[in-house]
Design an enzyme around this catalytic site. Structure first.
Site, mmCIF file in Angstrom:
data_model
loop_
_atom_site.group_PDB
_atom_site.id
_atom_site.type_symbol
_atom_site.label_atom_id
_atom_site.label_comp_id
_atom_site.label_asym_id
_atom_site.label_seq_id
_atom_site.Cartn_x
_atom_site.Cartn_y
_atom_site.Cartn_z
ATOM 1 N N CYS A 1 -0.060 3.899 2.694
ATOM 2 C CA CYS A 1 0.356 3.422 4.018
ATOM 3 C C CYS A 1 1.794 3.836 4.308
ATOM 4 O O CYS A 1 2.145 4.188 5.445
ATOM 5 C CB CYS A 1 0.242 1.898 4.108
ATOM 6 S SG CYS A 1 -1.431 1.253 3.906
ATOM 7 N N CYS B 1 0.834 -1.212 0.000
ATOM 8 C CA CYS B 1 0.000 0.000 0.000
ATOM 9 C C CYS B 1 0.866 1.259 0.000
ATOM 10 O O CYS B 1 1.572 1.539 0.983
ATOM 11 C CB CYS B 1 -0.919 -0.033 1.218
ATOM 12 S SG CYS B 1 -1.792 1.500 1.539
#
Length: 320
Positions: free
Chosen positions: A34, A31
Site C-alpha cells: 500500500c 501494508c
C-alpha cells in the site's frame, strides 16, 4: 485525494461518481505494498487533471465498507462510475499498468472538453440564447464527433433553429447504419416534414384545404399525410398523431408504412429524456430525504410522458 468513511461514503463516492469517476483505494497502515502504491496513485490523480478522484479507505478503521466490497486482500482499488463499481484490481501495480487501467475507463481530454462545451450550451439554451447554444454544441461535437448524444442534441437544435441543411449533414452518417437508431430516425422524420413544408407547393395550402379534401374522401391518404407533416412542422404534435392514426387504421401498409414510421418518430421526439448524472434521487423526482420535487418542469414532463403513453396505446390497438 479524499479520506472515506461510512459517514461520507454516500456523498463523496456514490453521488460524486455520478459526475466524476472515483477510484477507491482500500489500504491499511501496516501494508507494505500500500505504501508503494499510494504515492503513484496520488501522482496520477494530479497528472490526470480532474479526470478522476482518488478516495482512500482505511480498511482497518472502515471494516464495514471493506466488507461491503468483499475486500480480501490489500491494496485493492475499485473504480466507481455512475454510483456503481465498474472495475478494479488488487496489488501494487506499476505506473504503466495503472495508466492502462485508468485510460480504459476514463473520458479523454477531448471528451471532457466536449462535455464542458455541452454544459455551457445547455446554460445558453436555458437563457434563451439559441445562437450561443448552437456555437457551443458545434464546438462540443467537433471535439467529440463519435459521441452520439452530442450528435443527437446538436442535430435536434439545428432542426429547431431551422438550419435544415446543416442538420441533414450532421445526421447523414447515422442514417447509413443498419438499423438506423430510433432517435436519429425520429430526427430524420422531423427533418423530412420541415423540408416538405419548405419545398413542396402543396404544403403552402391552409389546413382547411386539406380538411376539404379529406371530407370529400376519407381515404385521401395523400392529403392526410401532407396535413400531418404540416402539423409536425408546426409542432402540433397531437393533431399530427391523430391524422397519422387515421391513415394507419384504414391502411397499415400505405406508402411503405410512412405514417407509422412518422408516428413512432413523433413519440420518440416527445418522450422526456432520462435525467443525466443526477443520481437515483433526481431520477425519481425526490430529494435525498425522499421529499417529492414536483416542480413545473417535472409536471410538464409527467404530462408529456402521459401523452406519449396514451398515443402508444392507440397505435398498439390500431396495429392489432
Amino acid at each position: 485525494m479524499l479520506d472515506i468513511t461510512a459517514d461520507n461514503f454516500e456523498t463523496e463516492v456514490i453521488l460524486a461518481s455520478q459526475t466524476t469517476p472515483v477510484l477507491l483505494d482500500f489500504w491499511a497502515p501496516w501494508c507494505g505494498p500500500c505504501k508503494s502504491l499510494s504515492p503513484i496513485l496520488e501522482k496520477l490523480e494530479v497528472a490526470y487533471g480532474g479526470r478522476f478522484t482518488l478516495a482512500k479507505v482505511n480498511s482497518d478503521e472502515q471494516q464495514e465498507l471493506a466488507g461491503a466490497f468483499g475486500i480480501r486482500s490489500i491494496p485493492t482499488c475499485i473504480l466507481m462510475i455512475g454510483g456503481r463499481p465498474v472495475d478494479g484490481f488488487m496489488g501494487a501495480l506499476p505506473e504503466g499498468k495503472l495508466r492502462e487501467f485508468l485510460d480504459k475507463h476514463l473520458p479523454g481530454e477531448n471528451e471532457l472538453a466536449a462535455q464542458a462545451e455541452a454544459e455551457e450550451a445547455q446554460e445558453a439554451l436555458e437563457a434563451g440564447d439559441i445562437d450561443g447554444a448552437l456555437a457551443r454544441l458545434s464546438e462540443a461535437f467537433q471535439a467529440d464527433p463519435n459521441n452520439d448524444t452530442l450528435r443527437y442534441d446538436y442535430a435536434k437544435l439545428l432542426i429547431s433553429a431551422g438550419e435544415l441543411e446543416q442538420a441533414a449533414a450532421v445526421l447523414a452518417p447515422t442514417l447509413t447504419r443498419i438499423p438506423v437508431p430510433l432517435q436519429f430516425e425520429a430526427l430524420r422524420q422531423w427533418l423530412n416534414a420541415l423540408e416538405f413544408v419548405t419545398q413542396d407547393p402543396q404544403a403552402q395550402q391552409p389546413l382547411e384545404a386539406f380538411d376539404a379534401r379529406i371530407a370529400a374522401n376519407k381515404r385521401d391518404f395523400d392529403a392526410r399525410f401532407a396535413k400531418a407533416r404540416v402539423l409536425v412542422a408546426m409542432q402540433e404534435w397531437s393533431a399530427a398523431l391523430d391524422e397519422l392514426l387515421e391513415i394507419i387504421l384504414r391502411d397499415k401498409k400505405w406508402a411503405d408504412e410512412a405514417p407509422r414510421k412518422t408516428y413512432i418518430a413523433i413519440l420518440e421526439l416527445l418522450t422526456p429524456p432520462a435525467p443525466k448524472d443526477k443520481g437515483a434521487e433526481a431520477a425519481s423526482g425526490k430529494s435525498a430525504g425522499g421529499i417529492e420535487l414536483a416542480g413545473h418542469a417535472t409536471v410538464q414532463q409527467d404530462e408529456q410522458a402521459a401523452l406519449v403513453s396514451s398515443y402508444r396505446r392507440k397505435l398498439s390497438m390500431a396495429l392489432n
